[in-house]
Structure formats: C-alpha cells, structure tokens
Design a protein around this motif. Structure first.
Motif, PDB file in Angstrom:
ATOM      1  N   UNK A 108     -64.305 130.031 -27.812  1.00 53.72           N
ATOM      2  CA  UNK A 108     -63.312 130.730 -27.365  1.00 53.72           C
ATOM      3  C   UNK A 108     -62.243 129.582 -27.076  1.00 53.72           C
TER       4      UNK A 108
ATOM      5  N   UNK B  59     -61.727 133.155 -31.418  1.00 55.72           N
ATOM      6  CA  UNK B  59     -63.139 132.948 -31.277  1.00 55.72           C
ATOM      7  C   UNK B  59     -63.837 132.303 -32.306  1.00 55.72           C
TER       8      UNK B  59
ATOM      9  N   UNK C 231     -55.669 134.256 -28.231  1.00 57.40           N
ATOM     10  CA  UNK C 231     -57.086 133.415 -28.125  1.00 57.40           C
ATOM     11  C   UNK C 231     -57.807 133.435 -29.469  1.00 57.40           C
TER      12      UNK C 231
ATOM     13  N   UNK D 164     -57.747 136.943 -31.358  1.00 54.91           N
ATOM     14  CA  UNK D 164     -57.494 138.043 -30.798  1.00 54.91           C
ATOM     15  C   UNK D 164     -55.986 138.595 -30.777  1.00 54.91           C
ATOM     16  N   UNK D 165     -56.030 139.890 -31.292  1.00 58.65           N
ATOM     17  CA  UNK D 165     -54.413 140.268 -31.190  1.00 58.65           C
ATOM     18  C   UNK D 165     -54.117 140.476 -29.747  1.00 58.65           C
TER      19      UNK D 165
ATOM     20  N   UNK E 219     -67.422 132.026 -38.984  1.00 59.08           N
ATOM     21  CA  UNK E 219     -65.979 133.121 -39.173  1.00 59.08           C
ATOM     22  C   UNK E 219     -65.145 132.874 -37.728  1.00 59.08           C
TER      23      UNK E 219
ATOM     24  N   UNK F 160     -61.167 139.567 -38.120  1.00 59.89           N
ATOM     25  CA  UNK F 160     -62.205 138.507 -38.535  1.00 59.89           C
ATOM     26  C   UNK F 160     -61.837 137.973 -39.874  1.00 59.89           C
ATOM     27  N   UNK F 161     -61.816 136.678 -39.926  1.00 63.95           N
ATOM     28  CA  UNK F 161     -61.658 135.987 -41.523  1.00 63.95           C
ATOM     29  C   UNK F 161     -62.893 136.398 -42.264  1.00 63.95           C
TER      30      UNK F 161
ATOM     31  N   UNK G 184     -67.456 132.251 -34.587  1.00 64.97           N
ATOM     32  CA  UNK G 184     -68.952 132.755 -34.710  1.00 64.97           C
ATOM     33  C   UNK G 184     -69.486 132.160 -35.812  1.00 64.97           C
TER      34      UNK G 184
ATOM     35  N   UNK H 282     -54.121 144.428 -25.992  1.00 67.70           N
ATOM     36  CA  UNK H 282     -54.563 144.885 -24.974  1.00 67.70           C
ATOM     37  C   UNK H 282     -55.615 146.035 -25.250  1.00 67.70           C
ATOM     38  N   UNK H 283     -56.184 146.026 -26.552  1.00 69.06           N
ATOM     39  CA  UNK H 283     -57.044 147.251 -26.961  1.00 69.06           C
ATOM     40  C   UNK H 283     -58.265 146.600 -26.899  1.00 69.06           C
ATOM     41  N   UNK H 284     -59.383 147.529 -27.166  1.00 66.04           N
ATOM     42  CA  UNK H 284     -60.816 146.949 -27.128  1.00 66.04           C
ATOM     43  C   UNK H 284     -61.021 146.587 -28.607  1.00 66.04           C
ATOM     44  N   UNK H 285     -60.246 146.750 -29.579  1.00 63.90           N
ATOM     45  CA  UNK H 285     -60.325 146.572 -31.019  1.00 63.90           C
ATOM     46  C   UNK H 285     -59.428 145.235 -31.284  1.00 63.90           C
ATOM     47  N   UNK H 286     -59.608 144.331 -30.349  1.00 59.84           N
ATOM     48  CA  UNK H 286     -58.335 143.373 -30.530  1.00 59.84           C
ATOM     49  C   UNK H 286     -58.780 142.142 -31.683  1.00 59.84           C
ATOM     50  N   UNK H 287     -60.236 142.140 -31.836  1.00 66.51           N
ATOM     51  CA  UNK H 287     -60.538 141.070 -32.804  1.00 66.51           C
ATOM     52  C   UNK H 287     -60.153 141.496 -34.038  1.00 66.51           C
TER      53      UNK H 287
END
Lengths: 113, 114
Positions: free
Chosen positions: A48, A33, A31, A92-93, A88, A103-104, A35, A96-101
């Motif tokens: 999203x 997003x 997915x 999402x990578x 921005x 940013x450009x 911002x 499955x981790x909380x650190x998925x995002x």
C-alpha cells in the motif's frame, strides 16, 4: 466517471529482464494498493502506498506513487518465473465507505525461464 | 494464517437454476465483498456487507442477491442463472475502519452457466 488504466495489458519477458507496469487515472486517490493474482488463486496484497512521491521496495519489486497521487508504477528487477501473475492496482477512493477500492483490469505478466 | 474460504472452486449450472456461492472468513472482519472477474474488465463489485444483516449494492448488483446472517459468512445468490453470469467470483473481507481497506481474498469460484 473516473478512469483507471493499467498498461501494458499483457507482458511476456525472459527471466532476468527488468520491467515496469503502470497504473494511471484522472482522479486523485487517498492511497493505492498493488495486488498480485496467481493462476487459480485470489489476489494477494503486495503493498500500500499512501504519500505522493512515496517509493516502497519489496525485494526485487519497487513501487512508486505519483507526486499528484493520480498514478503509480511497479518496477521488477531481474524478473523470475515466480513473478508470473496478474498485477492489479487498486486505488482507494476518499469516500470513507467500506467500498472504497476500485480495481484496474490488470497487467498479465509472464516470465519465461 | 488468516483465511477466506469459498466452498466451491468450480460449478457448472444450467440457465434458470438457482445458484448459491458461499464464503466464510475466520478473521472476525466486519466487511465482506463479492466481486466478479472477467478478462479485460478487472474486478467489479457486486455487493458488499459491513455488518451482519446489512448489505449494499456495488457497481453491478443486477441479477444477484446476498445474505449475511452471521458475521463470518457471506453468500451470493443467483436467483435464475443466465449465461452472461459465467465468470470467476471472488469473495473478500476486510476490517472496518482500516484507512487503506486492505482486502483478503478467497481463491475464487469459477461458475459456468450452460
């Protein structure tokens, strides 16, 4: 290493003009997003997109997720000075981790009255 | 209205000083994040935490540490500040398990190290 590019890096236009900014990658994302960050503030989520080919509209803003889920675009119709900010994209990578995002580096948009 | 609050908007410190950046969220979010934002480089993840007392390194953890003693508070620590740590620091939080991992950001802390 996945590359994430946003273009253009800077854009200055007159009120009432239309514009499109782009977010491109060599990787497939689950997915994505968008911002917007106004001066002196943190980024705020606009939308999203999840499905390849998906189009979402938010008033004068139209967001599209590419069919292959590797790219996205944001089109603004009849830009207003209030649209000024740093846009921005954040895919999402599918990790499955909380650190998925990730940013450009963003597109800095200035809309002149 | 949900909020992420960063206690210091602007800080000026000297090289070698210890710096604490505090972040508090009132949304009962499990995940909290610290990013730094530099022109042309976007947002880069320093550390994140998915639970109290839990932490994981992000992409650029060198020179930083974090503390999460309570769910609502996530602190970023610069043990010995250096000039290359002059930057905008952004704290964010998100709910655990949300597929799209939507972040709510604070307003940022602009740190200048002289």
């Amino acid at each position: 290493t996945q590359l994430l590019e946003q273009s253009p890096q800077f854009l200055s236009i007159q009120e009432g003009e239309n514009l499109t900014v782009y977010c491109n990658s060599s990787s497939v994302f689950s997915s994505l997003q968008w911002y917007r960050q106004e001066p002196g503030e943190g980024p705020v989520l606009l939308v999203t997109v999840v499905t390849g080919g998906e189009v979402k509209k938010l008033k004068r803003l139209t967001f599209q997720f590419g069919d292959a889920r590797k790219d996205s675009s944001l089109h603004i119709t009849a830009a207003q000075p209030g649209d000024t900010g740093l846009y921005l994209c954040a895919p999402n990578r599918p990790s499955g981790s909380a650190r998925q995002l990730t940013f450009g580096s963003g597109t800095q948009l200035t809309v002149l009255p | 209205d949900v909020k992420v609050t960063q206690s210091s908007r602007y800080l000026v410190k000297r090289t070698g000083e210890k710096v604490f950046l505090e972040c508090v969220q009132d949304m009962d979010h499990e995940n909290m994040f610290w990013y730094r934002q530099d022109p042309g480089l976007g947002l880069r993840l320093i550390y994140f935490s998915y639970d109290v007392k839990m932490k994981e390194k992000g992409d650029i953890p060198e020179g930083y540490s974090v503390s999460r003693e309570k769910k609502e508070r996530f602190s970023l620590i610069l043990e010995s500040a250096s000039t290359n740590q002059t930057s905008m620091y952004l704290c964010a939080s998100s709910l655990w398990g949300t597929g799209a991992n939507v972040l709510t950001f604070g307003a940022g802390s602009r740190l200048t190290v002289l």
